[in-house]
Structures are given as C-alpha cells and as structure tokens.
Motif scaffolding. Sequence first.
Motif, mmCIF file in Angstrom:
data_model
loop_
_atom_site.group_PDB
_atom_site.id
_atom_site.type_symbol
_atom_site.label_atom_id
_atom_site.label_comp_id
_atom_site.label_asym_id
_atom_site.label_seq_id
_atom_site.Cartn_x
_atom_site.Cartn_y
_atom_site.Cartn_z
ATOM 1 N N ALA A 1 31.736 45.651 52.585
ATOM 2 C CA ALA A 1 32.618 44.945 52.077
ATOM 3 C C ALA A 1 32.396 43.377 52.150
ATOM 4 O O ALA A 1 32.989 43.327 51.248
ATOM 5 C CB ALA A 1 33.899 45.229 53.408
ATOM 6 N N VAL A 2 31.593 42.551 52.312
ATOM 7 C CA VAL A 2 31.535 41.326 52.937
ATOM 8 C C VAL A 2 30.722 40.872 52.162
ATOM 9 O O VAL A 2 30.156 39.733 51.453
ATOM 10 C CB VAL A 2 31.633 40.821 54.040
ATOM 11 N N ARG A 3 29.503 41.794 51.549
ATOM 12 C CA ARG A 3 28.654 41.467 50.197
ATOM 13 C C ARG A 3 29.075 40.277 49.674
ATOM 14 O O ARG A 3 28.172 39.479 48.956
ATOM 15 C CB ARG A 3 27.699 42.786 50.206
ATOM 16 N N ASP A 4 29.764 40.778 48.877
ATOM 17 C CA ASP A 4 30.297 39.676 47.284
ATOM 18 C C ASP A 4 31.286 39.402 47.726
ATOM 19 O O ASP A 4 32.202 37.843 47.123
ATOM 20 C CB ASP A 4 30.446 40.728 45.875
ATOM 21 N N ALA A 5 31.806 39.066 49.502
ATOM 22 C CA ALA A 5 32.926 37.793 49.317
ATOM 23 C C ALA A 5 32.796 36.605 49.924
ATOM 24 O O ALA A 5 31.707 35.885 50.037
ATOM 25 C CB ALA A 5 33.685 38.577 50.351
ATOM 26 N N ASP A 6 33.683 35.735 48.971
ATOM 27 C CA ASP A 6 33.533 34.379 49.621
ATOM 28 C C ASP A 6 34.797 33.684 50.171
ATOM 29 O O ASP A 6 34.465 33.393 51.380
ATOM 30 C CB ASP A 6 34.334 33.955 48.146
ATOM 31 N N VAL A 7 36.247 35.039 50.784
ATOM 32 C CA VAL A 7 36.513 34.878 52.097
ATOM 33 C C VAL A 7 36.611 35.924 52.738
ATOM 34 O O VAL A 7 36.841 37.103 51.652
ATOM 35 C CB VAL A 7 37.542 33.972 51.822
ATOM 36 N N VAL A 8 36.002 36.075 53.913
ATOM 37 C CA VAL A 8 36.143 36.790 55.069
ATOM 38 C C VAL A 8 37.777 36.931 55.872
ATOM 39 O O VAL A 8 37.134 36.033 56.436
ATOM 40 C CB VAL A 8 34.764 37.375 55.779
ATOM 41 N N VAL A 9 38.539 38.115 56.073
ATOM 42 C CA VAL A 9 39.456 37.873 57.080
ATOM 43 C C VAL A 9 39.118 39.047 58.103
ATOM 44 O O VAL A 9 38.958 39.756 57.968
ATOM 45 C CB VAL A 9 40.721 38.124 56.171
ATOM 46 N N THR A 10 39.209 38.789 59.404
ATOM 47 C CA THR A 10 39.245 40.046 59.891
ATOM 48 C C THR A 10 40.582 39.982 61.363
ATOM 49 O O THR A 10 40.555 38.645 61.699
ATOM 50 C CB THR A 10 38.267 39.643 61.344
ATOM 51 N N MET A 11 40.208 41.004 61.641
ATOM 52 C CA MET A 11 42.029 41.183 62.091
ATOM 53 C C MET A 11 42.104 42.506 63.179
ATOM 54 O O MET A 11 41.906 43.825 62.541
ATOM 55 C CB MET A 11 43.070 41.411 61.134
ATOM 56 N N LEU A 12 41.302 42.456 64.048
ATOM 57 C CA LEU A 12 40.350 43.332 65.184
ATOM 58 C C LEU A 12 41.403 43.512 66.211
ATOM 59 O O LEU A 12 41.816 43.029 66.664
ATOM 60 C CB LEU A 12 39.024 43.163 64.835
#
Length: 269
Positions: free
Chosen positions: A54-65
């Motif tokens: 999911a994050v490999r090509d991301a510029d922004v990562v959002v986590t809601m865990l």
Amino acid sequence: MEKIAFLGLGHMGAPMARQLLGSGHPLTVWNRTAAKAEPLVAGGARLAASPAEAVRDADVVVTMLAGPAALDAVADAIVPELRPGVRWVEMSTVGPDAVKELAARLKDGVTLVDAPVMGSTDRAAAGQLGILAGGETAAVEHVLARFGTVTRTGPLGSGAALKLVVNAAVLGGVALVAEALVLANALGLDEDTARTALAGGPIGGAVGRAFAEGVHFETALAAKDMDLATSVARLPAMEAVSAHFRRAAADPATAHADIAQAVARIRNF
C-alpha cells in the motif's frame, strides 16, 4: 497528483477514506479484512494486498488503526518501505508515547504527524470531524481538511495527548450519566424525568452521547482509551470509569457495540 495510502478501514477509517475519493488524489487502501475495502474499490480506490504494498509508492500515508498493538504491527511492515519525503499522518488513538516511539523508528526524510480525531462515525461520513494535529502539519493540512476542521495542537505527540484528555472526559461523562440514573432509580424517581433534567444541565452532552443512536464508538476501544489515560497519571475517578468499560468490553454482548450499549451494563453492575 500526490498518491495517498490509507490503512485501516474500520468503523471510522472507511468513511474517512471515502472522503479522499473525491480529492483527485490516487488512493490505495489496505485493511486486515479485505472485504471491508470493496465499497471504496468500487468508488475508484486500489486495494493493496499488504501494508507494505500500500505504501510503496505513496507520498502521503494515513493510518487509522485500533490501538498501539495494531500500529506497531503495521509499522513493522511499512517503515522499511517509506521513501524520503513521505508524510505519515497517524490518526489512531494510541497516546503520545506510541507516537514518539514510532517517530524514533523512521528514516531521515520521513515526516510524521499525529492527528487523532474528535467525533464518531456520523461526523466521519460527513467530513466534519475535529482533527487534533501535532507536529509539522503544513504539508498535510490539505489532506486533513478533507476529514474536517484542523486544530494545531503543538509539537509531535500533542495531538495524541489531547485526544486522551478528550476521550477520558467523554467516557467519564457517559459513565457518570449511567450512575446518576442508578441513583435516580434508587430514589424512586421517574427515569424519563431524571434523564430530561440531566440533559438540561451542565452534563447534557454526555446524556446525549449515553443514549445516542446511529453512531459507533466500540466499547472495547473505549476500554483501551481509558487504560491509556489512566496509565499516564493518578486518576482515581477515571480508574473507576476504566473498570466500568473493561467489564463491558469483557462481555461479548457489549464488547463490539457502541458505548451507549455499555450504559446498561454499567447501570446493572
């Protein structure tokens, strides 16, 4: 356009991720139970098979865990994949210590913002949450604004800290309403009359939340939040509230229900 990865599609995460579908940013989502992503995929999101993907090509990562343990497990998977320049917005309720520990694990060039939210599922679906944002927020405020109103709280970890304060007050108020109605019953008062009087007083907001419908704040997560709060300082009244929610979370009938369902459990203790 920036690529956004959103990890965690529970009761809060799913409607929050939906707010990003109309932003024009390519959106990749991941959830431990992949079926929960289907409505988002139908709306144009891409489903990743793993957090790392999911994050490999991301510029922004959002986590809601769900909590610190879930955040730690996801961090194990994604920290090695984050490129310099990535901004990570951590929106779970995990407390400031977990945020600081997470920051210490990140590579140079990765920016972390803690931004837990105020509000339940109804406000998440409407894009009207309150966002408590700590750290260097400027580069992600355009993303945060999709979820609601942003309040800058100070340095990294301050958003997570303030969220504990807010949740402790809300949950304490809900438990107090439940016990006030126990007292009303013991005094032989009509419950509707007592409830109306409480709703018209200073604790009125807690009365509304204690009997709310159509929203979801899972009782087990409430118990987790109270445990986080009472681990920071000596809070005798809050420790009693924490015990109430732990008992409700231990009951399969109320563990995954909204905290309004825990009110009856508290009243019958």
